[in-house]
Design a protein around this motif. Structure first.
Motif, PDB file in Angstrom:
ATOM      1  N   GLU A 195      36.080  42.772  35.468  1.00 27.98           N
ATOM      2  CA  GLU A 195      35.479  42.674  34.142  1.00 27.98           C
ATOM      3  C   GLU A 195      36.569  42.555  33.094  1.00 27.98           C
ATOM      4  OE1 GLU A 195      32.683  45.305  31.131  1.00 27.98           O
ATOM      5  OE2 GLU A 195      32.797  45.855  33.242  1.00 27.98           O
ATOM      6  N   GLU A 196      36.466  41.530  32.286  1.00 22.44           N
ATOM      7  CA  GLU A 196      37.317  41.352  31.110  1.00 22.44           C
ATOM      8  C   GLU A 196      36.441  40.695  30.054  1.00 22.44           C
ATOM      9  OE1 GLU A 196      38.741  41.035  28.426  1.00 22.44           O
ATOM     10  OE2 GLU A 196      40.340  39.599  28.628  1.00 22.44           O
ATOM     11  N   ALA A 238      46.355  41.198  34.210  1.00 28.87           N
ATOM     12  CA  ALA A 238      46.508  40.402  32.987  1.00 28.87           C
ATOM     13  C   ALA A 238      45.505  39.258  32.986  1.00 28.87           C
ATOM     14  CB  ALA A 238      47.924  39.861  32.880  1.00 28.87           C
ATOM     15  N   TRP A 239      44.607  39.271  32.007  1.00 21.43           N
ATOM     16  CA  TRP A 239      43.680  38.193  31.697  1.00 21.43           C
ATOM     17  C   TRP A 239      42.545  37.983  32.695  1.00 21.43           C
ATOM     18  CZ3 TRP A 239      44.179  36.558  26.870  1.00 21.43           C
ATOM     19  CH2 TRP A 239      45.431  36.674  26.269  1.00 21.43           C
ATOM     20  N   SER A 240      42.851  37.878  33.972  1.00 23.57           N
ATOM     21  CA  SER A 240      41.820  37.555  34.955  1.00 23.57           C
ATOM     22  C   SER A 240      42.123  38.303  36.253  1.00 23.57           C
ATOM     23  CB  SER A 240      41.762  36.047  35.212  1.00 23.57           C
ATOM     24  OG  SER A 240      42.998  35.577  35.693  1.00 23.57           O
ATOM     25  N   PRO A 241      41.138  38.398  37.145  1.00 21.12           N
ATOM     26  CA  PRO A 241      41.379  39.142  38.379  1.00 21.12           C
ATOM     27  C   PRO A 241      42.404  38.465  39.274  1.00 21.12           C
ATOM     28  CG  PRO A 241      39.268  38.003  38.490  1.00 21.12           C
ATOM     29  CD  PRO A 241      39.783  37.818  37.091  1.00 21.12           C
ATOM     30  N   MET A 242      43.050  39.269  40.093  1.00 20.44           N
ATOM     31  CA  MET A 242      44.066  38.783  41.015  1.00 20.44           C
ATOM     32  C   MET A 242      43.415  38.440  42.363  1.00 20.44           C
ATOM     33  SD  MET A 242      46.875  38.978  39.223  1.00 20.44           S
ATOM     34  CE  MET A 242      45.996  38.684  37.708  1.00 20.44           C
ATOM     35  N   TYR A 243      42.364  37.634  42.346  1.00 23.02           N
ATOM     36  CA  TYR A 243      41.581  37.350  43.550  1.00 23.02           C
ATOM     37  C   TYR A 243      42.462  36.823  44.684  1.00 23.02           C
ATOM     38  CZ  TYR A 243      37.999  35.501  46.651  1.00 23.02           C
ATOM     39  OH  TYR A 243      37.227  35.238  47.750  1.00 23.02           O
ATOM     40  N   GLU A 244      43.326  35.865  44.402  1.00 23.67           N
ATOM     41  CA  GLU A 244      44.166  35.273  45.446  1.00 23.67           C
ATOM     42  C   GLU A 244      45.111  36.313  46.057  1.00 23.67           C
ATOM     43  OE1 GLU A 244      43.663  33.885  42.453  1.00 23.67           O
ATOM     44  OE2 GLU A 244      42.428  32.163  43.046  1.00 23.67           O
TER      45      GLU A 244
END
Length: 197
Positions: free
Chosen positions: A106-107, A82-88
């Motif tokens: 990519e979004e 959702a919306w942005s990467p789950m980097y953490e």
């Protein structure tokens, strides 16, 4: 999910000491996300729950839509977030299993173009050209024709990007920024994948 960020995450062993952790991660992913799993079973949080990994402060609004577990060298997860990467979340997984990782995300709606693999070892894409609309004046016909109906074009280097536009559209520039300055963004936009971490 609206505004889905497409995350491609590659986990790998950067040293011999990480190989055991990579094997454990591979086993856990195979258990959590077996081939043919239903849509209710693909939440990223499943792997955290199964391995008792603390999730305090983590955003886990993501689904694991595919995996590549073949070979011993690395593991690839393809996630819709959702919306942005789950980097953490990926950082936490890598830490728990003691492995390294690279992320490409990519979004386009949120202008997210991320690639942490700066050497292109696992994720070589560093530029995206988006052909949104063919100009009525025919000025970009050659470019659109050479794209064979594809609107999303990916390039591993700035040189590849510039070469394609020169050869296919007769548009010559000495940098990606100069190329974007030449092009009308209403018709063609250029995006660079960067590492903000």
């Amino acid at each position: 999910m609206s505004n889905i960020c497409m995350d491609t995450v590659v986990f790998y062993a950067a040293s011999e000491g990480q190989e055991k952790g990579l094997a454990a991660l591979r086993s856990s992913i195979a258990s959590c996300y077996p081939a043919g799993a239903s849509a209710n079973d693909i939440r990223l949080c499943r792997i955290f729950e199964q391995n008792n990994i603390p999730t305090d402060g983590l955003n886990l609004r993501s689904d694991v839509v595919d995996t590549t577990l073949a070979g011993d060298e690395h593991i690839t997860l393809y996630c819709d977030s959702a919306w942005s990467p789950m980097y953490e979340a990926y950082l936490c997984l890598a830490g728990h299993f003691g492995v390294s990782f690279e992320l490409q995300a990519e979004e386009s709606g949120c202008d997210v173009y991320i690639n942490t693999d700066i050497n292109g070892t696992y994720l070589p894409t560093h530029y995206r050209a988006y052909l949104s609309e063919r100009p009525k004046d025919g000025s970009l016909d050659a470019l659109f024709d050479d794209a064979d109906g594809d609107t999303d074009l990916y390039f591993d280097s700035e040189a590849d990007l510039l070469r394609w536009f020169a050869e296919c559209g007769g548009i010559v520039a000495d940098s990606a920024q100069a190329l974007q300055d030449i092009l009308d963004a209403d018709y063609v936009s250029i995006h660079e994948f960067v590492n903000p971490y």
